[in-house]
Design a protein around this motif. Structure first.
Motif, short mmCIF file in Angstrom:
data_model
loop_
_atom_site.label_atom_id
_atom_site.label_comp_id
_atom_site.label_asym_id
_atom_site.label_seq_id
_atom_site.Cartn_x
_atom_site.Cartn_y
_atom_site.Cartn_z
N THR A 16 -22.36 -35.73 10.29
CA THR A 16 -22.08 -36.83 10.92
C THR A 16 -21.30 -37.75 9.98
OG1 THR A 16 -24.08 -36.77 12.24
CG2 THR A 16 -23.44 -39.08 11.89
N ARG A 17 -21.54 -37.82 8.75
CA ARG A 17 -20.97 -38.66 7.69
C ARG A 17 -19.44 -38.35 7.75
NH1 ARG A 17 -23.21 -35.96 3.25
NH2 ARG A 17 -25.12 -37.36 3.54
N GLU A 18 -18.82 -36.96 8.04
CA GLU A 18 -17.40 -36.89 8.06
C GLU A 18 -16.97 -37.24 9.29
OE1 GLU A 18 -16.00 -35.58 5.63
OE2 GLU A 18 -18.08 -35.41 4.59
N ALA A 19 -17.66 -37.31 10.61
CA ALA A 19 -17.17 -38.03 11.90
C ALA A 19 -17.09 -39.37 11.53
CB ALA A 19 -18.00 -37.51 12.93
N VAL A 20 -17.97 -40.12 10.95
CA VAL A 20 -17.85 -41.57 10.73
C VAL A 20 -16.62 -42.01 9.92
CG1 VAL A 20 -19.23 -43.29 9.75
CG2 VAL A 20 -20.30 -41.72 11.07
N ARG A 21 -16.39 -41.00 8.98
CA ARG A 21 -15.28 -41.39 8.28
C ARG A 21 -14.07 -41.27 9.13
NH1 ARG A 21 -14.75 -36.85 3.89
NH2 ARG A 21 -13.01 -38.30 3.19
N VAL A 22 -13.97 -40.45 9.95
CA VAL A 22 -12.62 -40.12 10.75
C VAL A 22 -12.76 -41.36 12.01
CG1 VAL A 22 -11.87 -38.81 12.80
CG2 VAL A 22 -12.70 -37.51 10.89
N LEU A 23 -13.80 -41.71 12.49
CA LEU A 23 -13.79 -42.94 13.19
C LEU A 23 -13.27 -44.34 12.45
CD1 LEU A 23 -17.20 -42.65 15.34
CD2 LEU A 23 -14.71 -42.49 16.28
N GLN A 24 -14.03 -44.35 11.37
CA GLN A 24 -13.48 -45.83 10.31
C GLN A 24 -11.93 -45.59 10.28
OE1 GLN A 24 -16.47 -45.35 7.57
NE2 GLN A 24 -17.77 -47.20 8.75
N ALA A 25 -11.59 -44.45 9.80
CA ALA A 25 -9.99 -44.40 9.63
C ALA A 25 -9.10 -44.66 10.63
CB ALA A 25 -9.60 -42.84 9.09
N LEU A 26 -9.52 -44.75 12.01
CA LEU A 26 -8.65 -45.24 13.20
C LEU A 26 -8.50 -46.70 12.97
CD1 LEU A 26 -10.35 -43.07 16.03
CD2 LEU A 26 -8.16 -42.88 14.82
N LEU A 294 -15.02 -33.63 16.71
CA LEU A 294 -14.72 -33.56 18.04
C LEU A 294 -15.80 -34.40 18.99
CD1 LEU A 294 -13.70 -29.98 18.11
CD2 LEU A 294 -11.99 -31.89 18.19
N SER A 295 -16.91 -34.48 18.72
CA SER A 295 -17.79 -35.40 19.59
C SER A 295 -17.28 -36.83 19.51
CB SER A 295 -19.24 -35.08 19.13
OG SER A 295 -19.75 -33.80 19.32
N ALA A 296 -17.04 -37.21 18.20
CA ALA A 296 -16.49 -38.57 18.14
C ALA A 296 -15.49 -38.82 18.72
CB ALA A 296 -16.37 -38.88 16.59
N ALA A 297 -14.45 -38.02 19.10
CA ALA A 297 -13.17 -38.02 19.97
C ALA A 297 -13.84 -38.12 21.36
CB ALA A 297 -12.46 -36.72 19.62
N MET A 298 -14.75 -37.25 21.77
CA MET A 298 -15.25 -37.54 23.15
C MET A 298 -16.01 -38.87 23.40
SD MET A 298 -16.84 -33.84 24.09
CE MET A 298 -16.83 -33.91 25.98
N LEU A 299 -16.74 -39.22 22.13
CA LEU A 299 -17.13 -40.73 22.43
C LEU A 299 -15.91 -41.66 22.72
CD1 LEU A 299 -19.84 -42.25 20.04
CD2 LEU A 299 -17.52 -43.43 20.24
N LEU A 300 -14.97 -41.64 21.80
CA LEU A 300 -13.70 -42.61 22.28
C LEU A 300 -13.19 -42.65 23.78
CD1 LEU A 300 -12.08 -42.42 18.82
CD2 LEU A 300 -13.46 -44.39 19.63
N HIS A 302 -14.70 -40.96 26.57
CA HIS A 302 -15.54 -41.26 27.84
C HIS A 302 -16.51 -42.64 27.56
CE1 HIS A 302 -15.19 -37.28 29.22
NE2 HIS A 302 -15.19 -36.71 27.90
N SER A 303 -16.58 -43.08 26.58
CA SER A 303 -17.20 -44.43 26.32
C SER A 303 -16.30 -45.63 26.32
CB SER A 303 -18.43 -44.53 25.26
OG SER A 303 -19.51 -43.73 25.62
N PHE A 304 -15.11 -45.22 25.61
CA PHE A 304 -14.28 -46.46 25.54
C PHE A 304 -12.86 -46.27 26.11
CE2 PHE A 304 -17.41 -46.48 22.17
CZ PHE A 304 -18.18 -47.63 22.47
N GLY A 305 -12.72 -45.27 26.65
CA GLY A 305 -11.45 -45.29 27.29
C GLY A 305 -10.11 -45.03 26.36
N LYS A 306 -10.53 -44.56 25.01
CA LYS A 306 -9.54 -44.72 23.89
C LYS A 306 -8.92 -43.26 23.99
CE LYS A 306 -10.38 -48.83 21.46
NZ LYS A 306 -9.35 -49.42 22.32
N GLU A 307 -8.34 -43.02 25.16
CA GLU A 307 -7.39 -41.58 25.29
C GLU A 307 -6.67 -41.21 24.02
OE1 GLU A 307 -8.47 -38.93 27.13
OE2 GLU A 307 -6.73 -37.95 26.65
#
Ligand code: NAD
Ligand code: IPM
Ligand code: MN
Length: 347
Positions: A16-26, A294-300, A302-307
């Protein structure tokens, strides 16, 4: 974009730490992350795997990024206190009934699948697993029979409305893909499955363009490794979907690659890798964080329409794999943070 981050146990926090880093990097300035305790770590801290405070955070957020729960040291606890109740409780409490588990081969991983490369190359499927019913949530227990023997039981049941709503998810997903839906059941033996099949057929009338087929789960398990290319969308119950998705992961190469989304009728969504807390490798820098990234990508998506952002993350993961970045699960030597770095570098 309020996102609850429930990292949980074992490798949950590591990936999860790595996925959060990726989300934050956006650099999404609306993104707000709120952490909460779940699983064995929550039981140790608060006496419950899904504390009220965590549920409150979940209700106040738009989406949840969930790591994993589970700790073999908790196997002696009464069932309602076991770590797994955190994820089961969230799924039920939030009405997360539709579980999307895509499985697609990444280019360059043909030789890492458990299947022969020419078969592995065909895989591009989506398992839609019902998540709020089945033996998971039926009456269960261990009772003493009149003659003194212990008997375990778990009631399998599906009400028609539960089947109908997941069938709609299946047909809609198929409409957005290759328009093939395979409903997997065990209608030759189980009444629950017979009703499942009847209702799926009823719903199919609303989707004339989708080619519907039915398959018994034992055959589906076999076909999945024989010729996975025949599947577009699979819709199935909670237990069968759990098992088939772990199997599909090895067709792709590793369970460390498969992401998932759990969606409700409302707007909330929960996103998690399909794997568990992997106690055998926890704390050793051996976990592949790609499933969670990749779950973080799905989150963006499906939940936020950030295709666009979702595609960016998925492309970065694909490119890292194409460049030979491999976790231990794929026979390589890249550690968890090193894989995170590689994905970030390609974002
Ligand atoms: P698991 O998925 O945790 O691990 C199965 C095998 O796959 C292990 O050998 C593990 O090392 C490997 N593996 C899993 N994820 C990996 C990754 N990202 N990178 C590299 N290797 C990985 O399943 P298990 O061992 O049967 O269960 C362990 C615990 O996790 C149990 O307590 C179980 O109940 C729980 N669990 C939780 C979830 C969840 O939180 N949603 C899902 C599945 C299992
Ligand atoms: C999964 C897991 C869970 C399930 C367990 C941990 C309750 O195996 O998410 O695939 O069976 O649904
Ligand atoms: Mn599972």
């Amino acid at each position: 974009m309020k996102v609850a981050v429930f990292a949980g146990d074992g490798i949950g926090p590591e990936v999860t730490r790595e996925a959060v880093r990726v989300l934050q990097a956006l650099g999404l300035n609306e993104l707000e992350l709120v952490e909460g305790d779940v699983g064995a770590m929550a039981w140790r801290k608060h006496g419950h795997p899904l504390p009220a405070a965590t549920l409150e955070i979940a209700h106040a957020c738009d989406a949840i990024l969930f790591g994993a729960v589970g700790d073999f040291g908790c196997d002696h606890l009464e069932r309602h206190l076991r770590p797994e109740q955190a994820i089961l409780g969230l799924r039920k409490e939030l009405g997360l009934f539709a579980n999307l588990r895509p499985a697609k081969l990444f280019e360059g991983l043909e030789d890492l699948s458990s299947l022969r490369p020419e078969i592995a190359r065909q895989i591009d499927l989506l398992i839609i697993r019902e998540l709020n019913g089945d033996v998971y949530f039926g009456e269960k227990g261990i009772r003493i029979l009149p003659d003194g023997r212990r008997q375990g039981y778990d009631l399998m049941s599906y009400a028609e409305d539960e089947v109908r709503r997941i069938a709609h998810v299946g047909f809609k997903a198929a409409m957005g893909r290759r328009k093939q839906l395979c409903s997997v059941d065990k209608a030759n033996v189980l009444e629950t499955s017979q009703l499942w099949r009847d209702v799926v057929i009823e719903v199919s009338g609303e989707y004339p363009e989708v080619e519907l087929s039915h398959m018994y789960v034992d055959n589906a398990a076999m076909q999945l490794v024989k010729a996975p290319g025949q599947f577009d969308v699979i819709v199935t119950g909670n237990l069968f979907g759990d098992i088939l998705s772990d199997q599909a992961s090895m067709c792709v190469g590793s369970i460390g690659l498969l992401a998932s989304a759990a969606l409700a009728e409302g707007t909330i969504g929960l996103y998690e890798p399909i794997h568990g807390s992997a106690p055998d490798i926890a704390g050793k820098d051996l976990a592949n964080p790609m499933a969670q990234i990749l779950s973080a990508a799905m989150l963006l998506r499906h939940s936020f329409g950030k295709e666009a952002e979702a595609v960016r993350i998925e492309a970065a993961v694909a490119s890292a794999l194409a460049d030979g970045i491999r976790g231990h699960d794929l026979g390589g030597s890249h550690g968890t943070a090193a894989i995170g770095d590689a994905v970030l570098a390609r974002l």
